[in-house]
Design a protein around this motif. Structure first.
Motif, PDB file in Angstrom:
ATOM      1  N   SER A 199       0.826  -1.200   0.000  1.00  0.00           N
ATOM      2  CA  SER A 199       0.000   0.000   0.000  1.00  0.00           C
ATOM      3  C   SER A 199       0.863   1.254   0.000  1.00  0.00           C
ATOM      4  O   SER A 199       0.624   2.197  -0.752  1.00  0.00           O
ATOM      5  CB  SER A 199      -0.933  -0.001   1.209  1.00  0.00           C
ATOM      6  OG  SER A 199      -1.693   1.207   1.247  1.00  0.00           O
ATOM      7  N   LYS A 200       1.895   1.240   0.871  1.00  0.00           N
ATOM      8  CA  LYS A 200       2.770   2.402   0.923  1.00  0.00           C
ATOM      9  C   LYS A 200       3.590   2.540  -0.361  1.00  0.00           C
ATOM     10  O   LYS A 200       3.855   3.650  -0.828  1.00  0.00           O
ATOM     11  CB  LYS A 200       3.704   2.282   2.134  1.00  0.00           C
ATOM     12  CG  LYS A 200       2.989   2.436   3.473  1.00  0.00           C
ATOM     13  CD  LYS A 200       3.973   2.367   4.623  1.00  0.00           C
ATOM     14  CE  LYS A 200       3.247   2.577   5.956  1.00  0.00           C
ATOM     15  NZ  LYS A 200       4.197   2.524   7.101  1.00  0.00           N
ATOM     16  N   VAL A 201       3.996   1.386  -0.917  1.00  0.00           N
ATOM     17  CA  VAL A 201       4.735   1.419  -2.182  1.00  0.00           C
ATOM     18  C   VAL A 201       3.875   2.018  -3.291  1.00  0.00           C
ATOM     19  O   VAL A 201       4.326   2.840  -4.096  1.00  0.00           O
ATOM     20  CB  VAL A 201       5.215   0.013  -2.572  1.00  0.00           C
ATOM     21  CG1 VAL A 201       5.805   0.023  -3.985  1.00  0.00           C
ATOM     22  CG2 VAL A 201       6.236  -0.492  -1.568  1.00  0.00           C
ATOM     23  N   ALA A 202       2.595   1.607  -3.342  1.00  0.00           N
ATOM     24  CA  ALA A 202       1.676   2.134  -4.352  1.00  0.00           C
ATOM     25  C   ALA A 202       1.506   3.636  -4.199  1.00  0.00           C
ATOM     26  O   ALA A 202       1.488   4.390  -5.185  1.00  0.00           O
ATOM     27  CB  ALA A 202       0.335   1.419  -4.251  1.00  0.00           C
ATOM     28  N   VAL A 203       1.373   4.080  -2.940  1.00  0.00           N
ATOM     29  CA  VAL A 203       1.253   5.524  -2.687  1.00  0.00           C
ATOM     30  C   VAL A 203       2.512   6.260  -3.167  1.00  0.00           C
ATOM     31  O   VAL A 203       2.451   7.344  -3.756  1.00  0.00           O
ATOM     32  CB  VAL A 203       0.997   5.797  -1.188  1.00  0.00           C
ATOM     33  CG1 VAL A 203       1.087   7.299  -0.892  1.00  0.00           C
ATOM     34  CG2 VAL A 203      -0.350   5.256  -0.777  1.00  0.00           C
ATOM     35  N   GLY A 204       3.649   5.628  -2.922  1.00  0.00           N
ATOM     36  CA  GLY A 204       4.906   6.229  -3.379  1.00  0.00           C
ATOM     37  C   GLY A 204       4.953   6.387  -4.882  1.00  0.00           C
ATOM     38  O   GLY A 204       5.403   7.415  -5.412  1.00  0.00           O
ATOM     39  N   PHE A 205       4.483   5.339  -5.598  1.00  0.00           N
ATOM     40  CA  PHE A 205       4.452   5.416  -7.055  1.00  0.00           C
ATOM     41  C   PHE A 205       3.453   6.468  -7.541  1.00  0.00           C
ATOM     42  O   PHE A 205       3.668   7.123  -8.554  1.00  0.00           O
ATOM     43  CB  PHE A 205       4.126   4.043  -7.650  1.00  0.00           C
ATOM     44  CG  PHE A 205       5.337   3.188  -7.872  1.00  0.00           C
ATOM     45  CD1 PHE A 205       6.173   3.430  -8.936  1.00  0.00           C
ATOM     46  CD2 PHE A 205       5.636   2.144  -7.008  1.00  0.00           C
ATOM     47  CE1 PHE A 205       7.293   2.643  -9.154  1.00  0.00           C
ATOM     48  CE2 PHE A 205       6.757   1.352  -7.209  1.00  0.00           C
ATOM     49  CZ  PHE A 205       7.593   1.606  -8.284  1.00  0.00           C
ATOM     50  N   VAL A 206       2.348   6.621  -6.831  1.00  0.00           N
ATOM     51  CA  VAL A 206       1.375   7.661  -7.186  1.00  0.00           C
ATOM     52  C   VAL A 206       2.025   9.040  -7.075  1.00  0.00           C
ATOM     53  O   VAL A 206       1.882   9.900  -7.961  1.00  0.00           O
ATOM     54  CB  VAL A 206       0.123   7.572  -6.288  1.00  0.00           C
ATOM     55  CG1 VAL A 206      -0.751   8.817  -6.486  1.00  0.00           C
ATOM     56  CG2 VAL A 206      -0.672   6.319  -6.592  1.00  0.00           C
ATOM     57  N   VAL A 207       2.736   9.250  -5.973  1.00  0.00           N
ATOM     58  CA  VAL A 207       3.435  10.529  -5.785  1.00  0.00           C
ATOM     59  C   VAL A 207       4.468  10.743  -6.895  1.00  0.00           C
ATOM     60  O   VAL A 207       4.576  11.837  -7.457  1.00  0.00           O
ATOM     61  CB  VAL A 207       4.102  10.578  -4.395  1.00  0.00           C
ATOM     62  CG1 VAL A 207       4.976  11.831  -4.260  1.00  0.00           C
ATOM     63  CG2 VAL A 207       3.064  10.544  -3.295  1.00  0.00           C
ATOM     64  N   ALA A 208       5.217   9.685  -7.218  1.00  0.00           N
ATOM     65  CA  ALA A 208       6.216   9.790  -8.291  1.00  0.00           C
ATOM     66  C   ALA A 208       5.550  10.109  -9.625  1.00  0.00           C
ATOM     67  O   ALA A 208       6.065  10.906 -10.426  1.00  0.00           O
ATOM     68  CB  ALA A 208       7.006   8.486  -8.390  1.00  0.00           C
TER      69      ALA A 208
END
Length: 485
Positions: free
Chosen positions: A6-15
């Motif tokens: 979930s946190k990884v996905a959020v990170g990719f969204v931010v990127a």
């Protein structure tokens, strides 16, 4: 160690958001960066070594192609018959231009003289300089007109001198002699007894004053304070306006020196320039888009009103006294000789002029004046054809016995075109700067935006699936724990 998807996905969204933001910024900033480079490369500044050298010593090859109207029936013309001519040429000369006496001024202008030399190119020519042609004798006909206000006795003496020196209304010489000069006893006689009557001394030739000469002292704007003024003429030979013509508008010195123009023009823009050889400013208008070796171009052409007379086009009244449309009377800046400038073969001129002479065949492709130029970077034209018929004489002189029964007619003598085009390494440089780099910049900005959007979508889907699946896993784990109890 368990990875929190979930946190990884959020990170990719931010990127992804940052990537989209970077692409969007690049879409706005990219063109500004390119425009800024164009401005720096267009300004006349010795600190910019490459562009300054290209301005000082023009690397674009220029060629002057000269065509003569060979008179086929000179004896019959003296009896009042219609002239018959055939075009001979082209006789091609490579033109080398170099600016000298360059002086920069505090008001963001620079002065210079541009020197020109011509070198015959036999491999590009149709004929050679030893070819013999017959044309109207500009020296005799011009001198006859300049005799109008002289005393009768003096006119008789000059008329007799024509006979003495075997000078008639027509002249048969080689191309080389007509171009660069020939010895004339009449010239020596007139310069001895009527000094100042003729514009030249020594050898007399149509282009004798062109070779190893300069076009006058130009002072132009460097563009440092305003890029919209770069290359525009501030003064010529110290003059901010001419004194050849009858109205202030016609005497204005407008535009550039005719080789380069300011950048960032549109289809509604025009290309004004001052031509010392034509004794006036001229202006080209947009005709159509084009392309050369992948470089997008705008074609600018001479409007039909360029040489229109004052009756057909009121702003040209200042260039009068006028004849038919299509003829510019330049006697006021040609020592009062009966000389006219027009497009070759009287292109875009009053059709009646074609009835005066047999052998003229005007068409836009061969006889039009045009410039192909990049719409944003106008430091150099990609292709230029400057075609003029600079010597057309009025054959109606009756002040000397040698002119016989010549009917009133405007007869062409010669026309030339100066053409230049970008080629070789310069073309590659322009193609890289004007086509490849903008395309790469555009693909990059859209690529970043697309990549960012895809990253956001995929990461959002992953995040959504993780969020949906996690409660189910927790519930399943709780049931297992209860059964174990």
């Amino acid at each position: 160690m368990t990875i929190d998807k979930s946190k990884v996905a959020v990170g990719f969204v931010v990127a992804g958001v940052l990537t989209v933001f970077f692409g969007t910024v690049l879409a706005f900033v990219g063109p500004l960066i390119i425009d800024d480079q164009i401005v720096k490369n267009t300004m006349i500044d010795p600190k910019n070594e490459m562009s300054y050298t290209m301005w000082k010593d023009i690397p674009v090859p220029f060629y002057m192609s000269v065509y003569f109207f060979n008179v086929l029936n000179p004896k019959e013309i003296l009896k009042g018959e219609k002239p018959m001519v055939e075009q001979k040429g082209p006789y091609v000369y490579r033109k080398r231009c170099q600016k000298d006496n360059i002086t920069f001024h505090p008001n963001n202008t620079v002065s210079y003289r541009e020197y020109r030399k011509y070198f015959f190119e036999p491999t590009m020519s149709k004929g050679n300089e030893s070819d013999v042609v017959t044309i109207p004798n500009m020296l005799v006909l011009g001198a006859a007109v300049m005799m109008e206000n002289l005393p009768f006795a003096l006119r008789l003496m000059i008329s007799a001198s024509f006979k003495t020196f075997n000078e008639g209304p027509f002249l048969t010489k080689t191309v080389g002699e007509l171009m660069w000069g020939y010895d004339s006893g009449l010239v020596d006689f007139l310069n001895t007894y009527l000094p100042g009557m003729l514009p030249s001394s020594g050898k007399f030739g149509l282009f004798a004053e062109f070779n190893n000469s300069n076009t006058g002292l130009f002072t132009i704007f460097t563009g440092k304070d305003d890029i919209r003024n770069v290359h525009k003429v501030d003064s010529w030979n110290g003059l901010t306006e001419l004194n050849y013509w009858r109205t202030p508008q016609c005497n204005m010195i407008n535009g550039t020196a005719g080789q380069m123009w300011p950048p960032f023009m549109t289809k509604e823009s025009t290309l004004p320039f001052y031509s010392p050889d034509a004794c006036r400013s001229m202006e080209l208008v947009y005709q159509r888009p084009g392309e050369m070796h992948g470089i997008p171009l705008y074609r600018y052409v001479a409007p039909k009103t360029l040489f229109a007379n004052g009756t057909d086009y009121t702003p040209n009244e200042g260039f009068c006294p006028c004849r038919q449309s299509g003829l510019l009377n330049v006697s006021s800046c040609r020592h009062n000789s009966p000389v006219f400038i027009s497009h070759p073969h009287f292109f875009n001129a009053d059709p009646v002029l074609l009835d005066y002479v047999h052998g003229l065949h005007p068409n836009e492709e061969e006889h039009g004046l045009f410039i192909d130029i990049h719409p944003s970077h106008k430091m150099f034209p990609a292709f230029i054809t400057f075609a003029l018929q600079p010597w057309s004489l009025t054959l109606n002189v009756c002040l000397c016995r040698e002119t016989g029964k010549i009917s009133e007619v405007v007869m062409p003598m010669i026309w030339f075109e100066e053409s230049g085009y970008i080629d070789g390494p310069i073309l590659n440089t322009f193609h890289t700067n004007l086509v490849i780099l903008p395309a790469v910049m555009e693909y990059m900005q859209y690529g970043f935006i697309a990549l960012g959007l895809m990253t956001i979508i995929i990461a959002s889907l992953v995040h959504y699936k993780v969020k949906v699946k996690l409660p189910h896993i927790k519930q399943h784990a709780a049931c297992l724990h209860f059964n174990c109890m």
